[in-house]
Design an enzyme around this catalytic site. Sequence first.
Site, PDB file in Angstrom:
ATOM      1  N   TYR A   1       0.798  -1.233   0.000  1.00  0.00           N
ATOM      2  CA  TYR A   1       0.000   0.000   0.000  1.00  0.00           C
ATOM      3  C   TYR A   1       0.833   1.286   0.000  1.00  0.00           C
ATOM      4  O   TYR A   1       0.274   2.383  -0.033  1.00  0.00           O
ATOM      5  CB  TYR A   1      -0.942   0.006   1.215  1.00  0.00           C
ATOM      6  CG  TYR A   1      -1.911  -1.158   1.212  1.00  0.00           C
ATOM      7  CD1 TYR A   1      -2.867  -1.282   0.212  1.00  0.00           C
ATOM      8  CD2 TYR A   1      -1.848  -2.147   2.198  1.00  0.00           C
ATOM      9  CE1 TYR A   1      -3.748  -2.351   0.191  1.00  0.00           C
ATOM     10  CE2 TYR A   1      -2.728  -3.223   2.189  1.00  0.00           C
ATOM     11  CZ  TYR A   1      -3.667  -3.321   1.177  1.00  0.00           C
ATOM     12  OH  TYR A   1      -4.533  -4.381   1.160  1.00  0.00           O
TER      13      TYR A   1
ATOM     14  N   HIS B   1      -8.817   1.527  -5.831  1.00  0.00           N
ATOM     15  CA  HIS B   1      -8.017   0.641  -4.982  1.00  0.00           C
ATOM     16  C   HIS B   1      -6.562   1.024  -5.148  1.00  0.00           C
ATOM     17  O   HIS B   1      -6.090   1.222  -6.284  1.00  0.00           O
ATOM     18  CB  HIS B   1      -8.200  -0.830  -5.373  1.00  0.00           C
ATOM     19  CG  HIS B   1      -9.598  -1.305  -5.187  1.00  0.00           C
ATOM     20  ND1 HIS B   1     -10.096  -1.627  -3.947  1.00  0.00           N
ATOM     21  CD2 HIS B   1     -10.604  -1.473  -6.069  1.00  0.00           C
ATOM     22  CE1 HIS B   1     -11.363  -1.985  -4.092  1.00  0.00           C
ATOM     23  NE2 HIS B   1     -11.696  -1.894  -5.362  1.00  0.00           N
TER      24      HIS B   1
HETATM   25  O1  CA2 Z   1      -5.924  -1.801  -2.595  1.00  0.00           O
HETATM   26  C1  CA2 Z   1      -6.843  -1.279  -1.954  1.00  0.00           C
HETATM   27  O2  CA2 Z   1      -7.021  -0.071  -1.886  1.00  0.00           O
HETATM   28  C2  CA2 Z   1      -7.798  -2.183  -1.166  1.00  0.00           C
HETATM   29  O3  CA2 Z   1      -9.102  -1.627  -1.255  1.00  0.00           O
HETATM   30  C3  CA2 Z   1      -7.300  -2.151   0.266  1.00  0.00           C
HETATM   31  C4  CA2 Z   1      -8.078  -3.094   1.193  1.00  0.00           C
HETATM   32  C5  CA2 Z   1      -8.168  -4.499   0.602  1.00  0.00           C
HETATM   33  O4  CA2 Z   1      -9.018  -5.293   1.412  1.00  0.00           O
HETATM   34  C6  CA2 Z   1      -8.704  -4.485  -0.816  1.00  0.00           C
HETATM   35  O5  CA2 Z   1      -8.708  -5.807  -1.313  1.00  0.00           O
HETATM   36  C7  CA2 Z   1      -7.837  -3.609  -1.703  1.00  0.00           C
HETATM   37  C8  CA2 Z   1      -7.384  -3.177   2.542  1.00  0.00           C
HETATM   38  C9  CA2 Z   1      -7.257  -1.872   3.256  1.00  0.00           C
HETATM   39  C10 CA2 Z   1      -6.407  -2.080   4.457  1.00  0.00           C
HETATM   40  O6  CA2 Z   1      -5.245  -1.300   4.317  1.00  0.00           O
HETATM   41  C11 CA2 Z   1      -4.219  -1.528   5.161  1.00  0.00           C
HETATM   42  C12 CA2 Z   1      -3.142  -0.696   5.018  1.00  0.00           C
HETATM   43  C13 CA2 Z   1      -2.061  -0.841   5.824  1.00  0.00           C
HETATM   44  C14 CA2 Z   1      -2.043  -1.819   6.795  1.00  0.00           C
HETATM   45  C15 CA2 Z   1      -3.117  -2.661   6.947  1.00  0.00           C
HETATM   46  C16 CA2 Z   1      -4.210  -2.498   6.125  1.00  0.00           C
END
Ligand code: CA2
EC number: 4.2.1.10
Length: 145
Positions: free
Chosen positions: A18, A95
């Site tokens: 991310y 996303h």
């Molecule tokens: O890629 C994306 O933006 C997602 O929407 C992010 C979601 C995931 O479930 C989707 O499949 C794709 C997860 C968000 C959680 O983000 C975190 C960031 C840092 C640490 C933990 C979680």
Amino acid sequence: MLNGPNLNMLGQRQPEIYGRATLDDVEQICIQAADKLDLAIDFRQTNIEGELISWVQECRKRARGIIINPAGYSHTSVALLDALLATDLPVIEVHISNIHRREPFRHTSYVSRAAVGVICGLGVAGYSLALQAMTDLILNEDDHQ
Ligand code: CA2
């Protein structure tokens, strides 16, 4: 601009997926991009599905469009899809990661059925790109009224 569960953790874990920007950084990027585009934005995040749905319903009266990163609810929530379909507003789904290069359960997003377009895999730059695209959609609507 609505953000779903766990996006408040951005920049704190899993930077390889991310990136290093925090959600506050993303909000600042969006405020600056919106300013240049002459758009007013309301940037929010919640970990609660019902709250996200209530915010979508609120948009009917308050917004010209919805940019949403539904996070995990993308892959699970028919209720969120129904709320988005009921708004009759243009929806852009964002996303940060490329969900199609990841685990199979992330390849399907219910929300995409309500979206004019989906941006994924371009990191947090996807949010500014979505704002640009939303501006074009709104201006185009205005031209045809
Ligand atoms: O890629 C994306 O933006 C997602 O929407 C992010 C979601 C995931 O479930 C989707 O499949 C794709 C997860 C968000 C959680 O983000 C975190 C960031 C840092 C640490 C933990 C979680």
